[in-house]
Structures are given as C-alpha cells and as structure tokens.
Motif scaffolding. Sequence first.
Motif, mmCIF file in Angstrom:
data_model
loop_
_atom_site.group_PDB
_atom_site.id
_atom_site.type_symbol
_atom_site.label_atom_id
_atom_site.label_comp_id
_atom_site.label_asym_id
_atom_site.label_seq_id
_atom_site.Cartn_x
_atom_site.Cartn_y
_atom_site.Cartn_z
ATOM 1 N N GLU A 36 -16.609 -10.402 3.396
ATOM 2 C CA GLU A 36 -17.274 -11.071 4.525
ATOM 3 C C GLU A 36 -16.264 -11.532 5.569
ATOM 4 O OE1 GLU A 36 -21.321 -13.022 3.404
ATOM 5 O OE2 GLU A 36 -19.823 -13.767 1.978
ATOM 6 N N GLN A 37 -15.084 -11.931 5.126
ATOM 7 C CA GLN A 37 -13.933 -12.176 5.991
ATOM 8 C C GLN A 37 -12.776 -11.356 5.416
ATOM 9 O OE1 GLN A 37 -14.019 -13.956 8.825
ATOM 10 N NE2 GLN A 37 -16.204 -14.383 8.462
ATOM 11 N N PRO A 38 -11.845 -10.904 6.243
ATOM 12 C CA PRO A 38 -10.742 -10.104 5.712
ATOM 13 C C PRO A 38 -10.068 -10.794 4.527
ATOM 14 C CG PRO A 38 -10.700 -10.081 8.102
ATOM 15 C CD PRO A 38 -11.753 -11.070 7.716
ATOM 16 N N ALA A 39 -9.811 -10.022 3.471
ATOM 17 C CA ALA A 39 -9.264 -10.564 2.230
ATOM 18 C C ALA A 39 -7.881 -9.985 1.947
ATOM 19 C CB ALA A 39 -10.203 -10.257 1.061
ATOM 20 N N VAL A 40 -7.013 -10.820 1.399
ATOM 21 C CA VAL A 40 -5.709 -10.346 0.930
ATOM 22 C C VAL A 40 -5.943 -9.315 -0.167
ATOM 23 C CG1 VAL A 40 -3.597 -11.038 -0.275
ATOM 24 C CG2 VAL A 40 -4.553 -12.489 1.535
ATOM 25 N N ALA A 41 -5.173 -8.231 -0.133
ATOM 26 C CA ALA A 41 -5.455 -7.125 -1.049
ATOM 27 C C ALA A 41 -4.178 -6.531 -1.632
ATOM 28 C CB ALA A 41 -6.245 -6.036 -0.324
ATOM 29 N N GLY A 42 -4.324 -5.930 -2.797
ATOM 30 C CA GLY A 42 -3.252 -5.193 -3.441
ATOM 31 C C GLY A 42 -3.844 -4.031 -4.216
ATOM 32 N N VAL A 43 -3.005 -3.210 -4.808
ATOM 33 C CA VAL A 43 -3.467 -2.075 -5.587
ATOM 34 C C VAL A 43 -2.440 -1.734 -6.646
ATOM 35 C CG1 VAL A 43 -2.424 -0.287 -4.114
ATOM 36 C CG2 VAL A 43 -4.506 0.240 -5.425
ATOM 37 N N GLN A 44 -2.915 -1.224 -7.774
ATOM 38 C CA GLN A 44 -2.030 -0.658 -8.792
ATOM 39 C C GLN A 44 -2.664 0.620 -9.325
ATOM 40 O OE1 GLN A 44 0.952 -1.466 -9.515
ATOM 41 N NE2 GLN A 44 1.381 -0.272 -11.340
ATOM 42 N N ILE A 45 -1.882 1.710 -9.290
ATOM 43 C CA ILE A 45 -2.330 3.017 -9.762
ATOM 44 C C ILE A 45 -1.542 3.368 -11.007
ATOM 45 C CG2 ILE A 45 -2.617 5.450 -9.171
ATOM 46 C CD1 ILE A 45 -2.405 4.568 -6.194
ATOM 47 N N LEU A 46 -2.219 3.570 -12.137
ATOM 48 C CA LEU A 46 -1.547 3.915 -13.382
ATOM 49 C C LEU A 46 -1.998 5.262 -13.940
ATOM 50 C CD1 LEU A 46 -1.332 0.498 -15.286
ATOM 51 C CD2 LEU A 46 0.407 1.634 -13.900
ATOM 52 N N GLY A 47 -3.010 5.872 -13.360
ATOM 53 C CA GLY A 47 -3.413 7.209 -13.788
ATOM 54 C C GLY A 47 -2.515 8.263 -13.161
ATOM 55 N N GLY A 48 -2.461 9.420 -13.793
ATOM 56 C CA GLY A 48 -1.577 10.482 -13.336
ATOM 57 C C GLY A 48 -2.174 11.411 -12.305
ATOM 58 N N ALA A 49 -3.463 11.242 -11.958
ATOM 59 C CA ALA A 49 -4.113 12.168 -11.019
ATOM 60 C C ALA A 49 -4.976 11.407 -10.025
ATOM 61 C CB ALA A 49 -4.951 13.182 -11.787
ATOM 62 N N PRO A 50 -4.372 10.518 -9.212
ATOM 63 C CA PRO A 50 -5.171 9.703 -8.296
ATOM 64 C C PRO A 50 -5.565 10.445 -7.033
ATOM 65 C CG PRO A 50 -2.859 9.161 -8.045
ATOM 66 C CD PRO A 50 -2.941 10.177 -9.168
ATOM 67 N N GLY A 51 -6.644 9.975 -6.411
ATOM 68 C CA GLY A 51 -7.052 10.419 -5.084
ATOM 69 C C GLY A 51 -7.329 9.180 -4.258
ATOM 70 N N THR A 52 -6.576 8.977 -3.181
ATOM 71 C CA THR A 52 -6.626 7.698 -2.482
ATOM 72 C C THR A 52 -6.523 7.843 -0.969
ATOM 73 O OG1 THR A 52 -4.218 7.406 -2.574
ATOM 74 C CG2 THR A 52 -5.513 6.534 -4.427
ATOM 75 N N ARG A 53 -6.865 6.759 -0.282
ATOM 76 C CA ARG A 53 -6.687 6.629 1.163
ATOM 77 C C ARG A 53 -6.236 5.199 1.450
ATOM 78 N NH1 ARG A 53 -11.005 7.857 6.069
ATOM 79 N NH2 ARG A 53 -10.630 5.944 7.261
ATOM 80 N N GLU A 54 -5.238 5.047 2.307
ATOM 81 C CA GLU A 54 -4.765 3.749 2.797
ATOM 82 C C GLU A 54 -4.267 2.817 1.687
ATOM 83 O OE1 GLU A 54 -4.119 3.384 5.868
ATOM 84 O OE2 GLU A 54 -5.877 3.101 7.140
ATOM 85 N N THR A 55 -3.721 3.383 0.607
ATOM 86 C CA THR A 55 -3.186 2.511 -0.439
ATOM 87 C C THR A 55 -1.748 2.070 -0.152
ATOM 88 O OG1 THR A 55 -2.683 4.507 -1.723
ATOM 89 C CG2 THR A 55 -4.687 3.302 -2.289
ATOM 90 N N ASP A 56 -0.988 2.856 0.587
ATOM 91 C CA ASP A 56 0.392 2.466 0.873
ATOM 92 C C ASP A 56 0.464 1.159 1.658
ATOM 93 O OD1 ASP A 56 1.416 4.617 -0.441
ATOM 94 O OD2 ASP A 56 1.965 5.765 1.346
ATOM 95 N N LEU A 57 -0.499 0.929 2.541
ATOM 96 C CA LEU A 57 -0.442 -0.290 3.352
ATOM 97 C C LEU A 57 -0.634 -1.550 2.515
ATOM 98 C CD1 LEU A 57 -3.447 -1.708 3.963
ATOM 99 C CD2 LEU A 57 -3.732 0.290 5.370
ATOM 100 N N LEU A 58 -1.146 -1.391 1.278
ATOM 101 C CA LEU A 58 -1.380 -2.547 0.421
ATOM 102 C C LEU A 58 -0.129 -3.029 -0.294
ATOM 103 C CD1 LEU A 58 -4.783 -1.511 -1.199
ATOM 104 C CD2 LEU A 58 -4.386 -2.934 0.815
ATOM 105 N N GLU A 59 0.948 -2.266 -0.254
ATOM 106 C CA GLU A 59 2.174 -2.698 -0.911
ATOM 107 C C GLU A 59 2.684 -3.989 -0.259
ATOM 108 O OE1 GLU A 59 3.393 -1.627 -3.672
ATOM 109 O OE2 GLU A 59 1.836 -0.081 -3.795
ATOM 110 N N PRO A 60 3.212 -4.923 -1.058
ATOM 111 C CA PRO A 60 3.570 -6.246 -0.529
ATOM 112 C C PRO A 60 4.565 -6.227 0.619
ATOM 113 C CG PRO A 60 3.523 -6.290 -2.925
ATOM 114 C CD PRO A 60 3.353 -4.852 -2.522
ATOM 115 N N HIS A 61 5.402 -5.180 0.709
ATOM 116 C CA HIS A 61 6.407 -5.154 1.770
ATOM 117 C C HIS A 61 5.876 -4.591 3.086
ATOM 118 C CE1 HIS A 61 6.649 -1.231 -0.308
ATOM 119 N NE2 HIS A 61 6.890 -0.739 0.895
ATOM 120 N N ASN A 62 4.608 -4.157 3.101
ATOM 121 C CA ASN A 62 4.062 -3.566 4.325
ATOM 122 C C ASN A 62 3.267 -4.595 5.133
ATOM 123 O OD1 ASN A 62 5.280 -1.089 3.973
ATOM 124 N ND2 ASN A 62 3.603 -0.294 2.724
ATOM 125 N N THR A 63 3.024 -4.268 6.409
ATOM 126 C CA THR A 63 2.659 -5.278 7.407
ATOM 127 C C THR A 63 1.257 -5.851 7.253
ATOM 128 O OG1 THR A 63 4.155 -4.253 8.992
ATOM 129 C CG2 THR A 63 2.426 -5.681 9.888
#
Length: 335
Positions: A36-63
């Motif tokens: 409902e309001q923008p939320a702080v977000a993160g991600v962790q991928i542990l499977g060997g065959a992921p399919g994703t979009r816009e997950t790199d921006l969730l890394e803590p060092h990104n803007t």
Amino acid sequence: MAKPGPRNLITDVPGILVGNAQDHDLKSGVTVVLCEQPAVAGVQILGGAPGTRETDLLEPHNTVETVDAVVLSGGSAYGLDAASGVQAALRQAGRGFPVGPVTVPIVPAAILFDLLNGGDKNWGRYPPYRHLGYDATETADRSFDLGSVGAGTGALTATFKGGLGSASIRLSSGMTIGALVAVNALGSATIGDTRHFWAAPFEEGTEFGGFGTPWPFPDSARQLRIKSASAPSPAGNTTIGVIATDAVLTKAQAKRLAVSAHDGFARALWPSHTPLDGDLIFALATGTSGIVPDITDFVEISAAAASTMARAIARGVYEASVHENDVLAAWAGPV
C-alpha cells in the motif's frame, strides 16, 4: 504468546494486499503482492534454476530502497511479462519511483515452470501473463483464496498438486510476520507414502488437517521422492514466495529475513533448493508497527519467518482443488 493473525494470511501484515488472476484452461496464473506504501525489500535465491526480473536492485548495496509490488507467476520465462501488467496498473494509479516528471513502478518478479501440467498453452502470438498481472493487481485485497489459484493454479509437487499457500504469526513483541508461497517443488511436501506434511511440527490448530507426524515414522520417509523423467512435468519445478513483516528493517535486514525464510522451505519440502528448482523468497518490511527490532528480536523474527513459511507451503498443497485435465491428484481429492 504467538498466534496467527485474524486471517492467517500474509495480509495480516498491515500494508500488504494480495491479488490473484488465473486461467484454469491454461492451468496457470499470477499472484501480486501489493504494498500500500512502498516497502523495504530484499531477496534470496537458493535454487539452481531461477527466473527473475528486477532482483539485482534489491541487493543492499544498490540504490533503490523500496518496491511497490512483487509478482509470483506461472509460465516459466513467459510469465515474467506479468510484471509489465502490474506496472501498467500501478502507473495508472500514480505509483512508482519518482524520476523527474515521471514515475517508474518498481515491481520485481519471479516465475515457476508449469508449461507441462495438462493446460492449454496454445495462446497465440503473445502469452497472457501481462493481462493476468494487470487483472491480479486490480483484485488486490486483504482476503484471497488459497490452493489452485494465482501462481499456484497449475503447480505440482512430486506426490500431490501444489498450490498457493499463506500463513501468519503475531509475536508477543507486537510484530507480525506473514508468508505467501507458490509450491511447485521437484520434491514432496508430504512424508514418504503418507499424507502427513513435513511441516507438521509447526502447524497452528488444524490449518492443514491437524494430522501431525506419522507414528511409527515410515521407512518410506527416507526414500527420495522427486518428479522423474516419466512424470507429467519432469523439469517443471520451483517454489517461489514472499515473507513480510511490519517491523522497521533496513534493506540488509530484509535480505537476512529472506535467507531465514528459506529454512521454511527445508522444513516443509524434501528435497528443496535443488539444481532443478529456482527457489526464491522476496522479503518485504512495511514498517507499519513502528518497532525497530534489536538483535534478540531479530532472531525471533527470523525463526518465525522459517516456521510461517513452512506452514504456508503445507497450506498451499492442502488447499489445492481438483480441476479438469489434472495430471496429479490433489491432496484433498481421490488418490
């Protein structure tokens, strides 16, 4: 004493809505978790065959610190189009990251493989996932169905149909944790050749049948049960989910919460995180409780993330329903 929220859904976390759209002829669908309001977000991928979009921006060092929504979709790589439909709906609503005179809705997404599950995938030139994403966003609410809906519509496990599951827990500290998951694992959520769930030790009440663990524990529990080359969907896997809390977290803490929630996969699915699964968990922190957890609180949140995710996985399988052209039995249907 910790207990589930009033809905026992991820939407017990204030600031979170969920929408589903599906096509039972297609045997696939889309689930949107709307902030409902923008939320702080993160991600962790542990499977060997992921399919994703816009997950790199969730890394803590990104803007970018926050997101407007996250998407779980069927359709393998085709399903990544669903995020475009969600973006369209959010742009119409004036949502998004401000860049000069325009706004850009931030919508990370993940997909599971459900192309070989008996559904009609002859969709013509363009796949339907963009439209399903738009429709799912328009239906987002605090109440929603579980089982064979949304991203869980065509999901399968090694032994029973998979599905969309959710659960919540409210801690004595006042913080709430909620989980949402589309269960389409290579492995099984049930123990050996029984109908008992691996997640049974964490069950709240009878939310997935109340059957507990089998006694005596069957020898079949040690036998690996995975989708084989002769199965209807031998390469069609991946469990994708969202863990959410109303605690005030940093982006780095959100990632750590996603890491902890993966323990729920390991508690509820055997095996999990395989080379043929794209297992992924998004984490969302709405901050609506106003509580900034100390390190002891965060340990409790992390443990609750694992147990709540395990419960959500079992509920997804438990709630799956029978539909035409099913290639695998539903847990509640005839075996």
